[in-house]
Design a protein around this motif. Sequence first.
Motif, mmCIF file in Angstrom:
data_model
loop_
_atom_site.group_PDB
_atom_site.id
_atom_site.type_symbol
_atom_site.label_atom_id
_atom_site.label_comp_id
_atom_site.label_asym_id
_atom_site.label_seq_id
_atom_site.Cartn_x
_atom_site.Cartn_y
_atom_site.Cartn_z
ATOM 1 N N PHE A 1 0.815 -1.210 0.000
ATOM 2 C CA PHE A 1 0.000 0.000 0.000
ATOM 3 C C PHE A 1 0.853 1.265 0.000
ATOM 4 N N ASP A 2 2.039 1.182 0.564
ATOM 5 C CA ASP A 2 2.899 2.371 0.668
ATOM 6 C C ASP A 2 3.660 2.682 -0.618
ATOM 7 N N THR A 3 3.670 1.746 -1.574
ATOM 8 C CA THR A 3 4.490 1.941 -2.771
ATOM 9 C C THR A 3 3.687 1.975 -4.068
ATOM 10 N N LEU A 4 2.360 1.983 -3.982
ATOM 11 C CA LEU A 4 1.551 2.042 -5.202
ATOM 12 C C LEU A 4 1.901 3.286 -6.013
ATOM 13 N N ASP A 5 2.166 3.094 -7.286
ATOM 14 C CA ASP A 5 2.523 4.208 -8.164
ATOM 15 C C ASP A 5 1.265 4.989 -8.545
ATOM 16 N N HIS A 6 1.255 6.278 -8.261
ATOM 17 C CA HIS A 6 0.055 7.086 -8.477
ATOM 18 C C HIS A 6 -0.368 7.132 -9.938
ATOM 19 N N GLU A 7 0.576 7.295 -10.835
ATOM 20 C CA GLU A 7 0.217 7.414 -12.252
ATOM 21 C C GLU A 7 -0.375 6.110 -12.778
ATOM 22 N N LEU A 8 0.171 4.983 -12.339
ATOM 23 C CA LEU A 8 -0.383 3.698 -12.779
ATOM 24 C C LEU A 8 -1.764 3.465 -12.188
ATOM 25 N N VAL A 9 -1.975 3.902 -10.947
ATOM 26 C CA VAL A 9 -3.316 3.803 -10.361
ATOM 27 C C VAL A 9 -4.299 4.639 -11.160
ATOM 28 N N MET A 10 -3.920 5.861 -11.467
ATOM 29 C CA MET A 10 -4.809 6.748 -12.221
ATOM 30 C C MET A 10 -5.057 6.215 -13.637
ATOM 31 N N LYS A 11 -4.068 5.577 -14.219
ATOM 32 C CA LYS A 11 -4.253 4.976 -15.543
ATOM 33 C C LYS A 11 -5.332 3.902 -15.490
ATOM 34 N N ALA A 12 -5.312 3.098 -14.429
ATOM 35 C CA ALA A 12 -6.324 2.053 -14.267
ATOM 36 C C ALA A 12 -7.703 2.661 -14.054
ATOM 37 N N VAL A 13 -7.774 3.726 -13.241
ATOM 38 C CA VAL A 13 -9.071 4.371 -12.978
ATOM 39 C C VAL A 13 -9.620 4.988 -14.263
ATOM 40 N N ARG A 14 -8.761 5.649 -15.022
ATOM 41 C CA ARG A 14 -9.206 6.284 -16.272
ATOM 42 C C ARG A 14 -9.739 5.262 -17.274
ATOM 43 N N HIS A 15 -9.256 4.049 -17.195
ATOM 44 C CA HIS A 15 -9.710 2.997 -18.108
ATOM 45 C C HIS A 15 -11.171 2.642 -17.868
ATOM 46 N N HIS A 16 -11.666 2.928 -16.656
ATOM 47 C CA HIS A 16 -13.026 2.501 -16.305
ATOM 48 C C HIS A 16 -14.026 3.641 -16.160
ATOM 49 N N THR A 17 -13.552 4.864 -16.072
ATOM 50 C CA THR A 17 -14.500 5.977 -15.946
ATOM 51 C C THR A 17 -13.956 7.226 -16.616
ATOM 52 N N LYS A 18 -14.862 7.986 -17.201
ATOM 53 C CA LYS A 18 -14.513 9.289 -17.769
ATOM 54 C C LYS A 18 -15.061 10.423 -16.909
ATOM 55 N N GLU A 19 -15.686 10.056 -15.779
ATOM 56 C CA GLU A 19 -16.248 11.075 -14.885
ATOM 57 C C GLU A 19 -15.126 11.924 -14.305
ATOM 58 N N ARG A 20 -15.123 13.209 -14.683
ATOM 59 C CA ARG A 20 -14.020 14.083 -14.284
ATOM 60 C C ARG A 20 -13.963 14.269 -12.776
ATOM 61 N N TRP A 21 -15.137 14.296 -12.126
ATOM 62 C CA TRP A 21 -15.135 14.524 -10.675
ATOM 63 C C TRP A 21 -14.544 13.337 -9.929
ATOM 64 N N ILE A 22 -14.750 12.114 -10.450
ATOM 65 C CA ILE A 22 -14.158 10.938 -9.824
ATOM 66 C C ILE A 22 -12.643 10.966 -10.000
ATOM 67 N N LEU A 23 -12.194 11.236 -11.202
ATOM 68 C CA LEU A 23 -10.749 11.297 -11.476
ATOM 69 C C LEU A 23 -10.084 12.389 -10.635
ATOM 70 N N LEU A 24 -10.764 13.519 -10.518
ATOM 71 C CA LEU A 24 -10.212 14.643 -9.756
ATOM 72 C C LEU A 24 -9.994 14.270 -8.297
ATOM 73 N N TYR A 25 -11.017 13.664 -7.693
ATOM 74 C CA TYR A 25 -10.930 13.397 -6.260
ATOM 75 C C TYR A 25 -10.073 12.179 -5.935
ATOM 76 N N VAL A 26 -10.066 11.184 -6.802
ATOM 77 C CA VAL A 26 -9.170 10.042 -6.568
ATOM 78 C C VAL A 26 -7.727 10.523 -6.558
ATOM 79 N N GLU A 27 -7.381 11.381 -7.504
ATOM 80 C CA GLU A 27 -6.009 11.895 -7.554
ATOM 81 C C GLU A 27 -5.691 12.728 -6.314
#
Length: 403
Positions: A130-156
């Motif tokens: 949990f301490d080493t998850l790469d943020h950009e790779l996490v966001m890449k996975a999230v973007r693959h499943h949703t285009k909702e800008r508010w979800i992407l904004l707050y997850v980041e």
Amino acid sequence: MYEAYLRVKAKKGAAGSDEESLEEFEKDWKNNLYQIWNRMSSGSYHPPSVRAVAIPKKNGGTRILGVPTVSDRIAQTVVKMVLESQVEPQFHTDSYAYRPMKSALDAVGVARKRCWKYDWVIDLDIRSFFDTLDHELVMKAVRHHTKERWILLYVERWLKAPTQMEDGRVIGRDKGSPQGSVISPLLANLFMHYAFDGWMSRQYPDVPFERYADDSLVHCASQKQAQEVLGAIKARLEECKLELNMDKTHIVYCKDVDRIETYTHEQLDFLGFTFRPRLSKSKYGKCFVSFTPAISTKAAREVRAEIRRWGLHLRSDKKLEDLAQMFNTQVQGWVNYYGRFYKSALYPSLRNIERYLIRWVTRKYKRFRGHKSQAKAWLGGIARREPSLFAHWRLGLRSSAES
């Protein structure tokens, strides 16, 4: 928003960095929920820092848990509810953590059957997952499943939210997702779906596995195959900026009555259970050696330590019925979990309850002081008359009282 509030309320939990408790939030919950909704819908919601809480590790040292504020837990739950409905149907069948209708016991049960079928298993341990998850790779996975800008904004924003240490220092975060937050388990599952689950399905479709968050077992037909697969997994995780802890990652031989070879590692720990060769009995009454799980040494030690912390023998102001009511839920939880497989291995730890109860009798009643055998007999009589009073009595664990 209201449903998210009810979920957070049901789970209770401690105050975050703003020191606002759930009880304080509830005093003006309608206005508080409106403020969260208003900020989230306008894009102006910025999560506060996460309060760091040090939790002792089983093997020494500490693990830092992050406790978000009550408001932030509600906001995270809103996003989790929406995002989870989109990603959950895509997850692998053998991913068991933090998922509806799946549990750690399901993972252990499937692992047991596969250990009987396959001679070799890889016990994987990812270092500081949990301490080493790469943020950009996490966001890449999230973007693959949703285009909702508010979800992407707050997850980041949640990924980057700073941590407030116990001494008041605020530390920024450029990787990892805090354990203890609402959204972290879903993000971790989504990350591992692409980093491990999906990759295994493509590269090794005939090699089964069970994954519970960052704990995984991979089953192989031969030692050679296990070595090959382990090397490939290590390389794959490094591509995803994760590292295997090779001191805790092992290839294990599932030794039983039909597997007579010897190997360096012939047991493994998984989700509180130790898998190793054990004497078992078939439904026809025949005894044989089987590679099967039972409560681990570490888990048994924790059970005994918890029973000791209760201080049963010191509660002479309580009635026997009071003690049963106070601790039966915890004991039944142990029975339901650790008693699912090879239940008898749990019994020695639970018998400690009986020992403390006997001491309680000798302290509470003057006529039994210095007469331990009479206290045993008295308690044994109650156990025979009311065998369902204590959860461990329901298992027939009254030998100490009746001896």
